[in-house]
Design an enzyme around this catalytic site. Structure first.
Site, PDB file in Angstrom:
ATOM      1  N   PHE A  44       0.826  -1.202   0.000  1.00 54.78           N
ATOM      2  CA  PHE A  44       0.000   0.000   0.000  1.00 54.78           C
ATOM      3  C   PHE A  44       0.861   1.252   0.000  1.00 54.78           C
ATOM      4  O   PHE A  44       1.894   1.321   0.683  1.00 54.78           O
ATOM      5  CB  PHE A  44      -0.877   0.052   1.261  1.00 54.78           C
ATOM      6  CG  PHE A  44      -1.898  -1.039   1.361  1.00 54.78           C
ATOM      7  CD1 PHE A  44      -3.144  -0.918   0.750  1.00 54.78           C
ATOM      8  CD2 PHE A  44      -1.623  -2.189   2.078  1.00 54.78           C
ATOM      9  CE1 PHE A  44      -4.086  -1.919   0.853  1.00 54.78           C
ATOM     10  CE2 PHE A  44      -2.566  -3.208   2.191  1.00 54.78           C
ATOM     11  CZ  PHE A  44      -3.804  -3.072   1.575  1.00 54.78           C
ATOM     12  N   ASP A  45       0.407   2.258  -0.710  1.00 49.20           N
ATOM     13  CA  ASP A  45       0.804   3.633  -0.447  1.00 49.20           C
ATOM     14  C   ASP A  45       0.130   4.016   0.877  1.00 49.20           C
ATOM     15  O   ASP A  45      -0.840   3.380   1.286  1.00 49.20           O
ATOM     16  CB  ASP A  45       0.319   4.528  -1.590  1.00 49.20           C
ATOM     17  CG  ASP A  45       0.517   6.000  -1.315  1.00 49.20           C
ATOM     18  OD1 ASP A  45       1.636   6.402  -0.967  1.00 49.20           O
ATOM     19  OD2 ASP A  45      -0.482   6.743  -1.425  1.00 49.20           O
ATOM     20  N   LEU A  46       0.615   5.062   1.543  1.00 43.40           N
ATOM     21  CA  LEU A  46       0.015   5.431   2.829  1.00 43.40           C
ATOM     22  C   LEU A  46      -0.865   6.679   2.741  1.00 43.40           C
ATOM     23  O   LEU A  46      -2.062   6.622   3.026  1.00 43.40           O
ATOM     24  CB  LEU A  46       1.121   5.637   3.878  1.00 43.40           C
ATOM     25  CG  LEU A  46       0.670   5.839   5.323  1.00 43.40           C
ATOM     26  CD1 LEU A  46      -0.230   4.710   5.810  1.00 43.40           C
ATOM     27  CD2 LEU A  46       1.885   5.966   6.239  1.00 43.40           C
TER      28      LEU A  46
END
Length: 226
Positions: A11-13
């Site tokens: 995931f990107d955050l």
């Protein structure tokens, strides 16, 4: 029992799992230092910050330069240390940030079925601070933060570094989820990863993603093959 479509989800955050409450954090920071900011100075700040982030993502400046420079105008106004002002801003981000809609429920569904990691172009303090506040630190391994390894998405090196920490899985069995077509989607796809563009605003434009979702909850169906 049906097997998941992917073994790993990365995931990107920011603006994928968590919001990044810039306006509220900035307001509190300026109030703390007694800065009187009018519309013109705020517009100048946002334009400067946007440009600095572009330079950072392109590898033209490092994290220290970004953080030192973006608050220089406000800091000069009240004779404050720009890095101290930046640090206050990041502390406010940690305090105010919340998971986006559907994220908690989806992560709870996925964490017992697949392995999860994070690749973020953010800074170490707010990224680790927010995950710790939510009790999520143990949910994601690896946690790769550009600030700590001095490489930003979409550079191939940050994805290759992450895959090495994961034990070199088949990239086709790894799904990268993010909101940014360039840094998240194009960057991951170039390294052979499957991709999922989280596009809640239904933005138009080119994005060669394997999947596209407008509601985060739809991710579970994709990953679990439902």
């Amino acid at each position: 029992m049906k097997q998941p479509s992917y073994d790993w989800v990365l995931f990107d955050l920011d603006e994928t799992l968590l919001d990044f409450p810039v306006a509220a954090a900035l307001t509190r920071t300026l109030q703390h230092y007694g800065v009187q900011a009018d519309d013109a100075s705020m517009a100048q700040y946002h334009a400067l910050n946007h440009g600095l982030w572009q330079q950072y993502n392109d590898g033209e400046i490092d994290a220290t330069a970004l953080q030192q420079t973006r608050f220089a105008l406000f800091a000069k106004q009240v004779a404050a240390d720009p890095m101290a002002m930046n640090n206050t801003f990041l502390e406010q981000i940690v305090m105010l940030s919340m998971p986006l809609e559907g994220v908690i429920e989806t992560l709870q569904q996925l964490r017992s079925k697949v392995r999860m990691g994070i690749i973020t172009n953010g800074f170490s303090v707010p990224q680790r601070g927010r995950l710790g506040k939510l009790g999520w630190s143990e949910w994601f391994e690896p946690l790769v933060i550009s600030d700590e390894i001095r490489v930003t998405k979409p550079d191939p090196a940050i994805f290759q570094h992450t895959l090495s920490l994961m034990g070199q899985p088949d990239p086709a069995r790894v799904l990268m989820v993010g909101d940014n077509p360039k840094t998240d989607i194009a960057g991951a796809a170039a390294q052979g990863l499957a991709t999922c563009w989280y596009n809640p605003e239904r933005q138009a434009g080119e994005c060669e993603a394997t999947h596209e979702i407008h509601h985060f909850a739809h991710l579970a169906d994709i990953v679990l093959g439902r």
